[in-house]
Design an enzyme around this catalytic site. Sequence first.
Site, PDB file in Angstrom:
ATOM      1  CE1 TYR A 142      -3.521  -2.384  -0.198  1.00 14.94           C
ATOM      2  CE2 TYR A 142      -4.044  -1.990   2.096  1.00 14.94           C
ATOM      3  CZ  TYR A 142      -4.320  -2.617   0.895  1.00 14.94           C
ATOM      4  OH  TYR A 142      -5.398  -3.454   0.794  1.00 14.94           O
ATOM      5  CE  LYS A 193       1.637 -16.962  -3.766  1.00  9.63           C
ATOM      6  NZ  LYS A 193       0.911 -18.231  -3.731  1.00  9.63           N
ATOM      7  CG  ASP A 225      -1.764 -19.157  -2.093  1.00 11.02           C
ATOM      8  OD1 ASP A 225      -0.984 -19.189  -1.105  1.00 11.02           O
ATOM      9  OD2 ASP A 225      -1.449 -19.651  -3.202  1.00 11.02           O
ATOM     10  CG  ASP A 249      -7.247  -4.165   3.862  1.00 15.08           C
ATOM     11  OD1 ASP A 249      -8.170  -4.208   4.688  1.00 15.08           O
ATOM     12  OD2 ASP A 249      -7.241  -3.379   2.900  1.00 15.08           O
TER      13      ASP A 249
END
Length: 360
Positions: A142, A193, A225, A249
């Site tokens: 972000y 990840k 995931d 988030d």
Amino acid sequence: MKKFSIAVLPGDGIGPEIVGEAAKVLKTAGEKFGAEFVLNEALVGGASIDANGVPLTDKVLDLALKSDAVLLGAVGGPRWEGLDYSIRPERALLALRKELGLFANLRPARIYRELIDASTLKPEVIDGVDLMVVRELTGGLYFGTPKGVETLPDGTERGVNTMVYTTPEIERIAKVGFEVARKRRKRLLSVDKANVLETTELWRKVVIKVGKDYQDVELSHMYVDNCAMQLVRNPKQFDVIVTENTFGDILSDEASMLTGSIGMLPSASIGSTKNRAMYEPIHGSAPDIAGKGIANPIATILSVAMMLKYSFEMEEASNLIENAVESVLSKGFRTADISKPGMKTSSCAEMGAAVLAELK
Ligand code: NAD
């Protein structure tokens, strides 16, 4: 007697109603456990725009900076939606987070057995869920640069966002994750990840290094995931999840919806110094029910419980508030948002009074 000053910022919509109840709970918990809480109330959001033309005045920011903690209701509403983005009520939140240096967002999701029907998942899947998402709040995808959209020579456009973390940024959020896990069931899951994103490969390496100082906490890792899938498949497996800003988030919203009741969920945003923390319910100002006296104050009351635990090391007082909420629910008290046909519905004030009576 310990003395703490709290900036109380009720905000807009249902903010004043729910914060009023939570403030009484805070005062009472203090009296019971030998702490004096001095509550300094001030305007924020739309209420501040109406009075001062801006959503957060320097004076109120100064109050927040000088206080031992901030208790916030909610800001915003249709009345201020036509305003320019730079002076909308929500800017107050962003400014407070930035100026207080709040880099960690803690969002618990706990299922109360009495409200198990509120979830969209099967009772056997969610019964006993009690987890906490620790989201990094000021870095990652972000905020990383370069970012933006550019027009290429051939007339097509190219959009860029960048996931960036430095070692100190990962270290400090990892420490929050371990400290929170220490106050709970001592299990920390770091979500990344690392198989695809180099930034999160570094994330994993640093978290493992920080973990050497927390041998009492069991550390594990999961790809984001898989974590998203596991949250709906078997959410009971989680205690504390620490993760990157964007991942957090998404995962914290997913986790909060396991419970199905937005009026029940508290949050904390924590900064680098002890007295830099802000506590607030995860829901907004609920303009549709504002002024009717029917809002659920529990999310804000539980935010006070988080304040006692994470800002003031008053775990016993914190647990007592959580137990009072549980007990009030088991006695059948329900505000409209968590009620069922045939059940007596309590007002915001009645729910607050019931928790207070239980606490006393
Ligand atoms: P919202 O969370 O205010 O309301 C969503 C729904 O949940 C509404 O039907 C509302 O009545 C209900 N609800 C929320 N809290 C409740 C409670 N404690 N008890 C009972 N019911 C409750 O979200 P929204 O409607 O999308 O947003 C309304 C305003 O709040 C907007 O201006 C938005 O920008 C603002 N907002 C502020 C914050 C914040 O201050 N942190 C967060 C989200 C939204």
